[in-house]
Structure formats: structure tokens, C-alpha cells
Design an enzyme around this catalytic site. Structure first.
Site, PDB file in Angstrom:
ATOM      1  N   GLN A   4       0.820  -1.209   0.000  1.00 40.27           N
ATOM      2  CA  GLN A   4       0.000   0.000   0.000  1.00 40.27           C
ATOM      3  C   GLN A   4       0.853   1.257   0.000  1.00 40.27           C
ATOM      4  OE1 GLN A   4      -3.553   0.343  -0.339  1.00 40.27           O
ATOM      5  NE2 GLN A   4      -2.876  -1.630  -1.095  1.00 40.27           N
ATOM      6  N   HIS A  58       1.671   2.804  -3.356  1.00 35.55           N
ATOM      7  CA  HIS A  58       0.616   3.417  -4.167  1.00 35.55           C
ATOM      8  C   HIS A  58       0.909   4.886  -4.445  1.00 35.55           C
ATOM      9  CE1 HIS A  58      -2.766   1.006  -5.399  1.00 35.55           C
ATOM     10  NE2 HIS A  58      -2.785   0.365  -4.249  1.00 35.55           N
ATOM     11  N   GLU A  66      -9.470   1.653   5.229  1.00 32.53           N
ATOM     12  CA  GLU A  66      -9.934   1.243   3.900  1.00 32.53           C
ATOM     13  C   GLU A  66      -9.723  -0.259   3.733  1.00 32.53           C
ATOM     14  OE1 GLU A  66      -8.897   2.178  -0.808  1.00 32.53           O
ATOM     15  OE2 GLU A  66      -7.428   2.587   0.753  1.00 32.53           O
ATOM     16  N   ASP A  98      -7.188  -6.375  -4.450  1.00 26.52           N
ATOM     17  CA  ASP A  98      -6.873  -5.327  -5.421  1.00 26.52           C
ATOM     18  C   ASP A  98      -7.044  -5.816  -6.851  1.00 26.52           C
ATOM     19  OD1 ASP A  98      -6.378  -3.122  -3.907  1.00 26.52           O
ATOM     20  OD2 ASP A  98      -4.205  -3.168  -4.082  1.00 26.52           O
ATOM     21  N   HIS A 112     -54.349  16.334   0.313  1.00 25.56           N
ATOM     22  CA  HIS A 112     -53.992  14.927   0.470  1.00 25.56           C
ATOM     23  C   HIS A 112     -55.209  14.126   0.944  1.00 25.56           C
ATOM     24  CE1 HIS A 112     -49.866  16.335   0.190  1.00 25.56           C
ATOM     25  NE2 HIS A 112     -49.412  15.090   0.272  1.00 25.56           N
TER      26      HIS A 112
END
Length: 427
Positions: free
Chosen positions: A255, A258, A322, A356, A415
Site C-alpha cells: 500500500q 501506491h 480502507e 486489489d 392529500h
């Protein structure tokens, strides 16, 4: 990575901060570009593409010739891998289809719910240092399964005005209808308002940097829906003495590579394991092609020791990662207790990389603590639930009085009258 020992709960909020700029710091720039694109359309889109991507585009869309060229440039090995991943993603998302829900709530009162696809969707695919063709699979596949009629894909071009061939190939395999060679804020603005050549969409999907994230949030002010706030990637691993330090380090680095604004965190009940993981990170880091990016991400990452699994779980739910990897002797404790996470990976042989790419689950997930309220992308993200009802003469007689009383108490005479007239016609 910064090591923290037994942080008191009063310090968790500060400790778990993400390295993101505030919305206020970015919003002014985003609004200016939105206004320009709204007023000047394609001209503004071209200008910002030249400014940010250093290329002047003759055509904003990928041509038929470029699609053929891309297919030739993608290796057979990669084509096969894309096929396998798409098969698994298709299987998982197709299984999420639900049947029509129908019930007679009262005799003569039939109510049902059916799902319809969102007609026009925009998929944002980051390019930059890592062209995420895997995200094409994650977004276009469920969009296609849902039955979206128009699937517009936007991705930033390189300095030659090209989109990565694997992005184009994956898009063709998954039913994308148009591929736009535009990225960044200007792509989100173009899909929000529409231009002379770029169609407006009803919902925008996909991850991006902080500017793209704020742009997506701004799009909602103009009637365009978004999947979720999805900014820089993040991962939290919980590990105890039983964890494999090499595996844990590899997941943290996967990660960290990234982007420089990614964040990775290890929470552990073992001081010894923290030391082992730290050593493994240093060792594995040296072999990475994206070493410099990972190093910068690690600067804002943490190794946190806590005394018990209960404290660890509370901290993890406060953070709301995440991606959440569980490598302990008591995995069920964390799996049963996790309340805020985008996607959970359980056990030594479930790397985050699987989600992923190819296990079948979706990797487009909420970040920055939004897991406390948002789900990751799934089939329902591309659908709308529409309710229907049909009332017979017997049905209106059964519930008519109830409606009259409720409407009367709210002072909504029209109504009430809409029911009274029908009831009187049946006398």
C-alpha cells in the site's frame, strides 16, 4: 515508521490522522476549474490538460485505431490475467443481484420494489505513476452487469497523448462505451456538466488524488451523485506473536507504494513482532522499483503497540481503515468485532493484493475514515431501487380512513381529499 507504545485514548485522534490536505486548501482551485469548464466546455478541458498533463490533444477520445493498437500492445499473459480477474469479479458481483421484493401490506394494497440501472455513469481511472487498469475491471464490470446504458471512462493521458494500452484493453473487455483522454479536476467537471463532445453523467465512480476527491464532492452540489469519498490509499494490519513478519511487511509496503500520500499502520499486541516487521520493511524496501514513493508514504505511517486485543479493536474501529488485514491467533475476535472497514483480509495467506486484483471483491473503497458511513463499490452502486404500489377498490377502502386521519392531522387537506373523493365514489 514511527513507533508508538500504548498511546492513551485521548491521543488516538491525533495519532491516526491521515496526511491529507484540508478541503478548504483545495476547494478554491477546484471551484475555479469547475466554473471554467462549465462556461467554456471543451476549450477549458483542453487547456487544463495541456497545463497539467503537458500534452495538446487533437481528439479528447480514444479512437478505434488506438483501441486496435492497444490490443496488440498488451501481452497474451496480461490478457489472460485480465480475463481471470474479470471472471472472478463478474462472479462475485453477479451474485449480488436481488429479486423483486413484493408484498401485500393490507388486503388490496400491493407494494413492490424493483431495481433499475443508472443510465449514464462516469468511471475515473487514475493514470499517473501507476495506471490502474485493475480499477477498470472493478468499475466497468458491475456497471455492465447492472445494465448501465452509457459507461464513460476518463483517464489522464501521458505526454504522447496516449492512454495506457492495458486500460484501453480492459475497458473494451468490460463494455465501456467511450474512453476519454482527460484526467484530474477537469475530467470530473466535464462529466458533471457535459461539454460539446463529453456527455454529462448521473454518477461518478473511481479513486483519485486529493484534488479528484474534492472535485467529486463538489460535483454533488450540481446534482451528480458519486460512489463515495475515495482519496489516498490506506491499510491497517493487526498482528500478534503468531503473525509472519515477512508477510505483514509485504502488505504494508504494497500500500505504501501506491503514492506518497498513502498511509499504512501496524497495530500489534507484540513489541517483538513490531521490531521484526520493521526490520522486514527495511529489507524488502530496497528491492522495490517504487522505493522512493514507498519511503515518503512510510514517513506518515505508524507501528503501534497496545496491550490487549480489546484495545486494538477499539482503535481500529476508531480509525476505520480502507483495507484491514487480520493476522492473529484470534482472527474471529476481530472479524466479528470490526464495524468500520472497507474490505477485510483474513489470515496469513490473504494478501490485500488479492482484493486489489483478482479474488472477486471490489477494491474501490472509502478512505479517510469514511468507512464509518460508506460502503465500497458493489452492484447496488450502479442501481436505483424504485418502489411501486397498486391499490384496488377494496384496498383503498381498507386504508382510506387511516390516510384521511393522518393527512388531516398534518393540515394537508388536498392529500385527505384525494382519498375522500375515491371513497365517496365507492359508496
Amino acid at each position: 515508521m514511527k513507533k508508538v507504545i500504548n498511546p492513551p485514548k485521548s491521543e488516538w485522534l491525533k495519532l491516526l490522522e491521515r496526511s491529507t490536505q484540508t478541503v478548504e486548501a483545495i476547494e478554491e482551485k477546484v471551484i475555479a476549474i469547475f466554473n471554467d469548464v462549465k462556461q467554456n466546455g471543451d476549450k477549458a478541458v483542453r487547456q487544463y490538460t495541456t497545463m497539467f498533463d503537458k500534452v495538446e490533444l487533437e481528439d479528447l477520445f480514444v479512437s478505434a485505431e488506438e483501441i486496435i493498437e492497444a490490443e496488440q500492445l498488451v501481452s497474451d499473459e496480461l490478457k489472460e490475467a485480465i480475463c481471470v480477474a474479470k471472471t472472478n469479479i463478474t462472479a462475485f458481483h453477479a451474485a449480488q443481484k436481488t429479486a423483486k421484493v413484493a408484498i401485500e401490506t393490507t388486503e388490496g394494497v400491493a407494494c413492490w420494489q424493483e431495481k433499475r440501472p443508472i443510465q449514464k455513469v462516469g468511471l475515473y481511472i487514475p493514470g499517473g505513476t501507476a495506471p490502474l487498469f485493475s480499477t477498470v475491471l472493478m468499475l466497468a464490470t458491475p456497471a455492465n452487469i447492472a445494465g448501465c446504458k452509457e459507461i464513460l471512462l476518463a483517464s489522464p493521458p501521458n505526454k504522447q497523448g496516449k492512454i495506457h494500452p492495458a486500460i484501453i484493453y480492459a475497458a473494451q473487455q468490460c463494455g465501456v462505451t467511450k474512453i476519454l483522454k482527460v484526467g484530474g479536476i477537469q475530467a470530473i467537471a466535464a462529466m458533471t456538466f457535459g461539454t460539446e463532445s463529453i456527455p454529462q453523467v448521473y454518477k461518478i465512480f473511481g479513486p483519485g488524488n486529493q484534488f479528484v476527491t474534492v472535485a467529486k464532492q463538489l460535483a454533488t452540489k450540481f446534482g451528480v451523485a458519486i460512489d463515495m469519498p475515495a482519496g489516498p490509499s490506506e491499510l491497517l494490519v493487526v498482528a500478534d506473536d503468531s503473525a509472519n513478519a515477512s508477510f505483514v511487511a509485504s502488505d504494508l509496503l504494497s500500500q505504501a507504494e501506491h503514492g506518497t500520500d498513502s498511509q499504512v499502520i501496524l497495530v500489534s499486541t507484540s513489541k517483538e513482532k513490531i521490531i521484526e516487521v520493521e526490520q522486514e520493511i527495511e529489507s524488502q524496501l530496497q528491492a522495490l522499483s517504487r522505493k522512493e514513493i514507498a519511503i515518503k508514504a512510510i514517513e506518515n505511517s505508524k507501528l503501534i503497540y497496545v496491550e490487549s486485543k480489546e484495545i486494538a479493536l477499539n482503535m481500529i474501529n476508531e480509525y476505520g481503515p480502507e483495507h484491514f488485514i487480520v493476522c492473529t491467533q484470534t482472527n474471529d475476535f476481530y472479524v466479528d468485532g470490526i464495524e468500520n472497514a472497507g474490505s477485510v483480509f483474513i489470515g496469513d495467506y490473504t494478501p490485500e493484493s488479492a482484493g486489489d486484483y483478482a479474488s472477486g471483491t471490489n477494491h474501490t473503497l472509502p478512505t479517510n475514515g469514511y468507512t464509518k458511513a460508506y460502503s465500497g463499490v458493489n452492484l447496488d452502486s450502479f442501481l436505483k431501487a424504485i418502489s411501486f404500489q397498486k391499490i384496488s377498490e377494496k384496498g383503498i377502502q381498507n386504508i382510506g380512513k387511516t390516510i384521511e386521519v393522518l393527512a388531516g392531522e398534518e393540515g394537508l387537506d388536498a392529500h385527505k381529499n384525494a382519498v375522500t373523493l375515491r371513497l365517496n365514489s365507492l359508496k
